[in-house]
Enzyme design. Structure first.
Site, PDB file in Angstrom:
ATOM      1  N   ASN A   1      -3.194   1.826  -0.523  1.00 44.02           N
ATOM      2  CA  ASN A   1      -3.804   2.239   0.631  1.00 44.02           C
ATOM      3  C   ASN A   1      -5.376   1.722   0.715  1.00 44.02           C
ATOM      4  O   ASN A   1      -6.123   1.890   0.097  1.00 44.02           O
ATOM      5  CB  ASN A   1      -3.875   3.829   0.537  1.00 44.02           C
ATOM      6  CG  ASN A   1      -4.665   4.393   1.551  1.00 44.02           C
ATOM      7  OD1 ASN A   1      -5.496   3.984   2.115  1.00 44.02           O
ATOM      8  ND2 ASN A   1      -3.959   5.681   1.957  1.00 44.02           N
TER       9      ASN A   1
ATOM     10  N   HIS B   1      -7.767   2.482   2.737  1.00 43.77           N
ATOM     11  CA  HIS B   1      -8.692   3.613   2.784  1.00 43.77           C
ATOM     12  C   HIS B   1      -9.232   4.047   1.574  1.00 43.77           C
ATOM     13  O   HIS B   1     -10.269   4.250   1.338  1.00 43.77           O
ATOM     14  CB  HIS B   1      -8.361   4.425   3.750  1.00 43.77           C
ATOM     15  CG  HIS B   1      -8.031   4.206   5.280  1.00 43.77           C
ATOM     16  ND1 HIS B   1      -8.502   3.766   6.067  1.00 43.77           N
ATOM     17  CD2 HIS B   1      -6.477   3.855   5.463  1.00 43.77           C
ATOM     18  CE1 HIS B   1      -7.898   3.300   7.094  1.00 43.77           C
ATOM     19  NE2 HIS B   1      -6.765   3.519   6.837  1.00 43.77           N
ATOM     20  N   LYS B   2      -8.301   4.467   0.807  1.00 52.07           N
ATOM     21  CA  LYS B   2      -8.382   4.817  -0.688  1.00 52.07           C
ATOM     22  C   LYS B   2      -9.219   3.543  -1.562  1.00 52.07           C
ATOM     23  O   LYS B   2     -10.279   4.106  -2.171  1.00 52.07           O
ATOM     24  CB  LYS B   2      -7.364   5.141  -1.234  1.00 52.07           C
ATOM     25  CG  LYS B   2      -6.340   6.363  -0.962  1.00 52.07           C
ATOM     26  CD  LYS B   2      -5.348   6.785  -1.911  1.00 52.07           C
ATOM     27  CE  LYS B   2      -4.574   7.855  -1.344  1.00 52.07           C
ATOM     28  NZ  LYS B   2      -3.583   8.273  -2.353  1.00 52.07           N
TER      29      LYS B   2
ATOM     30  N   ASP C   1      -3.158  10.893  -6.686  1.00 54.63           N
ATOM     31  CA  ASP C   1      -2.322  11.378  -5.540  1.00 54.63           C
ATOM     32  C   ASP C   1      -3.130  12.360  -4.996  1.00 54.63           C
ATOM     33  O   ASP C   1      -3.595  13.277  -5.790  1.00 54.63           O
ATOM     34  CB  ASP C   1      -1.165  11.861  -6.276  1.00 54.63           C
ATOM     35  CG  ASP C   1       0.322  11.829  -5.210  1.00 54.63           C
ATOM     36  OD1 ASP C   1       0.421  10.725  -4.595  1.00 54.63           O
ATOM     37  OD2 ASP C   1       0.652  13.077  -5.048  1.00 54.63           O
TER      38      ASP C   1
ATOM     39  N   HIS D   1     -12.493  15.681  -2.196  1.00 56.21           N
ATOM     40  CA  HIS D   1     -11.627  15.958  -3.177  1.00 56.21           C
ATOM     41  C   HIS D   1     -11.431  14.818  -4.144  1.00 56.21           C
ATOM     42  O   HIS D   1     -11.484  14.884  -5.535  1.00 56.21           O
ATOM     43  CB  HIS D   1     -10.388  16.526  -2.527  1.00 56.21           C
ATOM     44  CG  HIS D   1      -9.902  15.614  -1.436  1.00 56.21           C
ATOM     45  ND1 HIS D   1     -10.499  15.789  -0.171  1.00 56.21           N
ATOM     46  CD2 HIS D   1      -9.248  14.553  -1.077  1.00 56.21           C
ATOM     47  CE1 HIS D   1     -10.360  14.771   0.743  1.00 56.21           C
ATOM     48  NE2 HIS D   1      -9.328  13.998   0.114  1.00 56.21           N
TER      49      HIS D   1
ATOM     50  N   PHE E   1      -9.012   8.276   7.526  1.00 52.74           N
ATOM     51  CA  PHE E   1      -8.014   8.261   7.544  1.00 52.74           C
ATOM     52  C   PHE E   1      -6.916   9.548   7.297  1.00 52.74           C
ATOM     53  O   PHE E   1      -7.590  10.530   6.818  1.00 52.74           O
ATOM     54  CB  PHE E   1      -7.387   7.177   6.455  1.00 52.74           C
ATOM     55  CG  PHE E   1      -7.349   7.706   4.975  1.00 52.74           C
ATOM     56  CD1 PHE E   1      -8.476   7.706   4.532  1.00 52.74           C
ATOM     57  CD2 PHE E   1      -6.216   8.105   4.453  1.00 52.74           C
ATOM     58  CE1 PHE E   1      -8.399   8.237   2.899  1.00 52.74           C
ATOM     59  CE2 PHE E   1      -6.096   8.381   2.933  1.00 52.74           C
ATOM     60  CZ  PHE E   1      -7.464   8.328   2.330  1.00 52.74           C
TER      61      PHE E   1
ATOM     62  N   GLU F   1       7.747   4.414  -5.549  1.00 53.21           N
ATOM     63  CA  GLU F   1       8.182   5.303  -5.002  1.00 53.21           C
ATOM     64  C   GLU F   1       7.795   6.597  -5.480  1.00 53.21           C
ATOM     65  O   GLU F   1       7.536   6.856  -6.430  1.00 53.21           O
ATOM     66  CB  GLU F   1       9.614   5.486  -5.358  1.00 53.21           C
ATOM     67  CG  GLU F   1      10.545   6.511  -4.794  1.00 53.21           C
ATOM     68  CD  GLU F   1      11.114   6.328  -3.452  1.00 53.21           C
ATOM     69  OE1 GLU F   1      11.657   7.065  -2.678  1.00 53.21           O
ATOM     70  OE2 GLU F   1      11.007   4.679  -2.965  1.00 53.21           O
TER      71      GLU F   1
END
Ligand code: IMP
Length: 197
Positions: free
Chosen positions: A8, A10-11, A65, A176, A148, A34
Site C-alpha cells: 500500500n 499510502h502506508k 494491520d 492510530h 486514503f 493473503e
C-alpha cells in the site's frame, strides 16, 4: 535498514514520514500476502513473518494491520475493512457500503475507532508488537482530498475535520498508525542501526 512489508503506497508514505531519520524501504512489489486472519494481530504477524522470509531473514521487517471498528455495526468492518464491500473493491466502494449501513444512525451512534497493530520482526527471530488507536465519528458524506481508505468519512470533532482534510504530516501527529509506530520507535531505530545496508 528496515523493510516495510506492505504493497500500500499510502502506508509506505505515512510510515516513512513517521520514521524520520530511519533508513527504510518498501518491500519488493512481487511480495504478496493473503490477509486470512480474523484478528489484526494475526494478520500483522503473518505479514511480518512472510516479509522476513521473503527477505531471506537478512533484514528487519516492519508490518502492520489496520481496521475501522464501528460499535453501532457490532465492530464491523474491523479486520475486514479492506474488503468490506467485497474482494478487490475500491476505497470509494467500501465508503459507499459503510455510509449505506450507517444511514439513519443518529449522532450518538456514529462513533468509530481506527486501530493499528504494528509488528517489528528482527532478522534473528525476535518480535516487537504495539497497538495504536484513534477515536472519531463516521460523517454523513465524504470530505477532503488527502489520505486514503476511510479517511474522507472519519471525522475528528476536536478539529472539525476529517482525516482527509489533514496533510500527511498532520495525520501523523495523531493517527492510530503513528501511535503504534511511536511505541516501537526505539526498537526500530536500534534494529535499523544493526542492519545497516
Ligand atoms: P489493511 O488490511 O491494514 O491493509 O487495511 C485495511 C483497510 O483499512 C484498507 O484497505 C483501508 O481501506 C483501511 N485503512 C487502513 N488504514 C487506514 C487509514 O489510516 N485511514 C483510512 N483507512 C485506512
Amino acid at each position: 535498514m528496515i523493510v516495510l512489508a506492505t504493497n500500500n503506497k499510502h502506508k509506505v508514505a505515512e510510515i516513512s514520514d513517521c520514521l524520520q531519520g530511519v533508513s527504510c524501504q518498501a518491500i519488493d512489489p512481487d511480495w504478496r500476502i493473503e490477509e486470512s486472519g480474523d484478528t489484526l494481530i494475526s494478520n500483522a504477524l503473518a505479514k511480518a513473518v512472510s516479509g522476513r522470509n521473503f527477505c531471506a531473514g537478512r533484514q528487519a521487517v516492519l508490518a502492520e494491520d489496520t481496521g475501522l471498528f464501528v460499535p453501532a455495526l457490532g465492530g464491523r468492518p474491523g479486520v475486514y475493512s479492506a474488503r468490506f464491500a467485497g474482494p478487490g473493491v475500491s476505497f470509494d466502494q467500501n465508503i459507499a457500503k459503510l455510509l449505506k449501513e450507517m444511514a439513519g444512525k443518529p449522532n450518538g451512534e456514529r462513533r468509530a475507532i481506527f486501530r493499528t497493530v504494528a509488528v517489528l520482526a528482527a532478522p534473528e527471530g525476535n518480535f516487537w508488537i504495539s497497538c495504536g488507536e484513534l477515536a472519531g465519528e463516521i460523517l454523513l458524506n465524504p470530505r477532503g482530498q488527502e489520505g486514503f481508505g476511510y479517511d474522507p468519512i472519519f471525522y475528528l470533532p476536536s478539529l472539525d475535520k476529517t482525516l482527509s482534510e489533514l496533510s500527511l504530516k498532520e495525520k501523523n501527529t495523531l493517527s492510530h498508525r503513528a501511535k503504534a509506530l511511536r511505541a516501537l520507535s526505539p526498537y526500530i531505530e536500534e534494529l535499523a542501526r544493526l542492519t545497516l545496508r
